[in-house]
Design a protein around this motif. Structure first.
Motif, mmCIF file in Angstrom:
data_model
loop_
_atom_site.group_PDB
_atom_site.id
_atom_site.type_symbol
_atom_site.label_atom_id
_atom_site.label_comp_id
_atom_site.label_asym_id
_atom_site.label_seq_id
_atom_site.Cartn_x
_atom_site.Cartn_y
_atom_site.Cartn_z
ATOM 1 N N THR A 34 -12.740 11.988 16.656
ATOM 2 C CA THR A 34 -12.874 12.043 18.112
ATOM 3 C C THR A 34 -13.930 13.049 18.547
ATOM 4 N N TYR A 35 -13.971 14.186 17.842
ATOM 5 C CA TYR A 35 -14.893 15.260 18.218
ATOM 6 C C TYR A 35 -15.649 15.757 16.988
ATOM 7 N N LEU A 36 -16.778 16.354 17.263
ATOM 8 C CA LEU A 36 -17.556 17.046 16.238
ATOM 9 C C LEU A 36 -17.916 18.424 16.779
ATOM 10 N N ALA A 37 -17.556 19.464 16.046
ATOM 11 C CA ALA A 37 -17.897 20.836 16.421
ATOM 12 C C ALA A 37 -18.969 21.351 15.459
ATOM 13 N N ILE A 38 -20.053 21.829 16.027
ATOM 14 C CA ILE A 38 -21.131 22.426 15.237
ATOM 15 C C ILE A 38 -21.087 23.936 15.434
ATOM 16 N N GLN A 39 -20.734 24.641 14.370
ATOM 17 C CA GLN A 39 -20.698 26.106 14.412
ATOM 18 C C GLN A 39 -22.093 26.617 14.079
ATOM 19 N N ASN A 52 -22.850 34.106 17.227
ATOM 20 C CA ASN A 52 -22.229 32.820 16.921
ATOM 21 C C ASN A 52 -21.861 32.057 18.183
ATOM 22 N N GLY A 53 -21.795 30.736 18.047
ATOM 23 C CA GLY A 53 -21.377 29.867 19.125
ATOM 24 C C GLY A 53 -21.068 28.479 18.595
ATOM 25 N N PHE A 54 -20.634 27.578 19.475
ATOM 26 C CA PHE A 54 -20.274 26.218 19.072
ATOM 27 C C PHE A 54 -20.952 25.197 19.985
ATOM 28 N N GLU A 55 -21.348 24.078 19.391
ATOM 29 C CA GLU A 55 -21.848 22.911 20.113
ATOM 30 C C GLU A 55 -20.859 21.775 19.848
ATOM 31 N N ASP A 63 -21.703 7.757 26.096
ATOM 32 C CA ASP A 63 -22.949 8.533 25.975
ATOM 33 C C ASP A 63 -22.790 9.819 25.173
ATOM 34 N N ILE A 64 -21.628 10.020 24.568
ATOM 35 C CA ILE A 64 -21.372 11.190 23.700
ATOM 36 C C ILE A 64 -21.801 12.481 24.397
ATOM 37 N N PRO A 65 -21.094 12.913 25.424
ATOM 38 C CA PRO A 65 -21.464 14.165 26.103
ATOM 39 C C PRO A 65 -21.329 15.369 25.189
ATOM 40 N N MET A 66 -22.143 16.387 25.446
ATOM 41 C CA MET A 66 -22.138 17.608 24.637
ATOM 42 C C MET A 66 -21.839 18.806 25.521
ATOM 43 N N GLU A 67 -21.342 19.855 24.906
ATOM 44 C CA GLU A 67 -21.084 21.101 25.628
ATOM 45 C C GLU A 67 -21.201 22.277 24.677
ATOM 46 N N VAL A 68 -21.359 23.451 25.260
ATOM 47 C CA VAL A 68 -21.545 24.681 24.480
ATOM 48 C C VAL A 68 -20.360 25.606 24.733
ATOM 49 N N GLN A 114 -14.938 20.559 30.230
ATOM 50 C CA GLN A 114 -15.294 21.586 29.271
ATOM 51 C C GLN A 114 -14.060 22.010 28.470
ATOM 52 N N ALA A 115 -14.314 22.587 27.297
ATOM 53 C CA ALA A 115 -13.227 23.139 26.492
ATOM 54 C C ALA A 115 -12.568 24.286 27.255
ATOM 55 N N LYS A 116 -11.245 24.289 27.263
ATOM 56 C CA LYS A 116 -10.493 25.288 28.024
ATOM 57 C C LYS A 116 -9.790 26.252 27.079
ATOM 58 N N HIS A 117 -9.883 27.542 27.394
ATOM 59 C CA HIS A 117 -9.222 28.577 26.606
ATOM 60 C C HIS A 117 -7.735 28.620 26.956
ATOM 61 N N LEU A 118 -6.866 28.537 25.933
ATOM 62 C CA LEU A 118 -5.415 28.534 26.147
ATOM 63 C C LEU A 118 -4.796 29.902 25.961
ATOM 64 N N GLY A 119 -5.332 30.687 25.053
ATOM 65 C CA GLY A 119 -4.767 31.998 24.800
ATOM 66 C C GLY A 119 -5.306 32.583 23.511
ATOM 67 N N THR A 120 -5.120 33.891 23.345
ATOM 68 C CA THR A 120 -5.612 34.608 22.163
ATOM 69 C C THR A 120 -4.516 35.506 21.616
ATOM 70 N N LEU A 121 -4.343 35.491 20.315
ATOM 71 C CA LEU A 121 -3.432 36.396 19.622
ATOM 72 C C LEU A 121 -4.262 37.525 19.033
ATOM 73 N N HIS A 122 -3.896 38.741 19.326
ATOM 74 C CA HIS A 122 -4.710 39.888 18.931
ATOM 75 C C HIS A 122 -4.154 40.555 17.674
ATOM 76 N N GLY A 123 -5.067 41.012 16.812
ATOM 77 C CA GLY A 123 -4.710 41.842 15.662
ATOM 78 C C GLY A 123 -3.769 41.171 14.687
ATOM 79 N N ARG A 124 -4.137 39.983 14.215
ATOM 80 C CA ARG A 124 -3.288 39.263 13.264
ATOM 81 C C ARG A 124 -3.849 39.406 11.840
ATOM 82 N N PRO A 125 -2.956 39.624 10.827
ATOM 83 C CA PRO A 125 -3.418 39.644 9.430
ATOM 84 C C PRO A 125 -3.636 38.206 8.946
#
Length: 325
Positions: A34-39, A52-55, A63-68, A114-125
């Motif tokens: 369904t998707y392709l992520a280019i790191q 660093n970033g993602f395409e 039309d295969i839309p793209m986003e950054v 656009q891709a939406k940020h859901l949350g971040t876990l901090h300081g994980r081993p």
């Protein structure tokens, strides 16, 4: 650099993107395409460092839309990227040091494209992310050098269900249903070889220690060919189906209880019949014995017996002695 999507077998280029100041490129395909992520790692203007970033390519859309997508701190190292196998979410492990951060995003945002940020876990081993084959659940694992730290995480609720440890763990393998997961220590280590089977909630179910353990594999299962719409409909109405199946289970349980009760009643009736049969046989035998006694002429009497106690004194010896005055 240039990233191109080529249609096979026609070899037609259907989408392309030119990238500049590129240091490195890594492609991450979604399991169902369904998707392709280019790191992309890019050099800064000074060429002394990189960021660093993602395409993203929405391959199955028109039309295969793209986003950054760029992280809040572009200088951070990308440790791991993992797509949700059945779904539209992905996880990124980013940061420097032994305890990086884990961020979750979704490609399905009704308010934007656009891709939406859901949350971040901090300081994980953490060194790797392992999604359940059915999605929703993920294991945040700190393998090898981090001694097998395991966090069982529910992405829907953004909640940690359990934290466990499998010392020196080297591998994490979900079963195809997503109900169980196995962690193992292979023979790359000389000690602690073996595996542990967990529930998706993080409860330990089974543990085996085995020297020179090399690999753990789940039995594969045939794919369920219901189609995306049918699967989505089932997920949406899961509570309704659950009530139906629970009613069927209760009916089967009640039937089993009825059968068990009938079996017990039959055992009790058989026992009572056995006792009555033996009592009848005893009565018949007793009557035969009484008839034989009468034929022999022996008459039993029930006369009272009196017991009399008699005391008898007997002189055994007598000796006379004179006492000196």
């Amino acid at each position: 650099a240039r990233v191109s999507l080529i249609e096979i077998p026609s070899r037609t280029e259907i989408k392309s993107k030119n990238l500049f100041s590129v240091k490195d490129v890594i492609a991450h395909w979604h399991p169902d395409g369904t998707y392709l992520a280019i790191q992309v790692a890019r050099f800064t203007k000074t060429k002394k460092s990189s960021y660093n970033g993602f395409e993203f390519f929405r391959v199955k859309e028109r039309d295969i839309p793209m986003e950054v997508l760029e992280l809040a701190n572009k200088q951070e190292k990308i440790v791991e990227f993992a797509w949700e196998p059945k779904g539209h979410r992905f996880a990124v492990v980013h940061g420097d040091g032994a305890r990086p951060e884990v961020s979750f995003y979704t490609m399905k945002d009704p308010k934007s494209r656009q891709a939406k940020h859901l949350g971040t876990l901090h300081g994980r081993p953490v060194t790797s992310i392992h999604w359940s084959p059915q999605g929703k659940y993920v294991i945040i694992a700190g393998l090898k050098g981090l001694n097998g730290q395991l966090e069982f995480f529910n992405v829907n609720d953004m909640d940690t269900m359990a934290i466990n440890e499998h010392f020196m763990c080297t591998n994490v393998d979900w079963d195809p249903t997503g109900r169980y997961v196995a962690t193992s220590v292979t023979s790359v280590h000389q000690m602690e070889n073996g595996y542990i089977v967990w529930s998706f909630l993080g409860q330990q179910l089974y543990k085996v220690n085995r020297d020179r353990f090399f690999q753990f594999l789940w039995r594969p299962r045939m794919p369920v060919k219901l189609g995306e719409e049918r699967e989505a409909e089932i997920q949406k109405n899961l509570k309704k189906y659950s009530k139906k199946f629970e009613a069927e289970d209760e009916s089967l349980k009640s039937q089993a209880d009825t059968e068990k009760l009938a079996e017990r009643n039959k055992m009790e009736a058989d026992w009572k019949a056995f006792v009555e049969r033996k009592q009848a046989e005893f009565a018949a035998t007793e009557a035969q014995c009484a008839a034989l006694v009468r034929l022999s002429g022996y008459v039993e009497t029930d006369q009272d017996v009196e017991i009399e106690e008699v005391e008898v004194e007997e002189v055994i010896s007598m000796k006379e002695e004179k006492m000196a005055k």
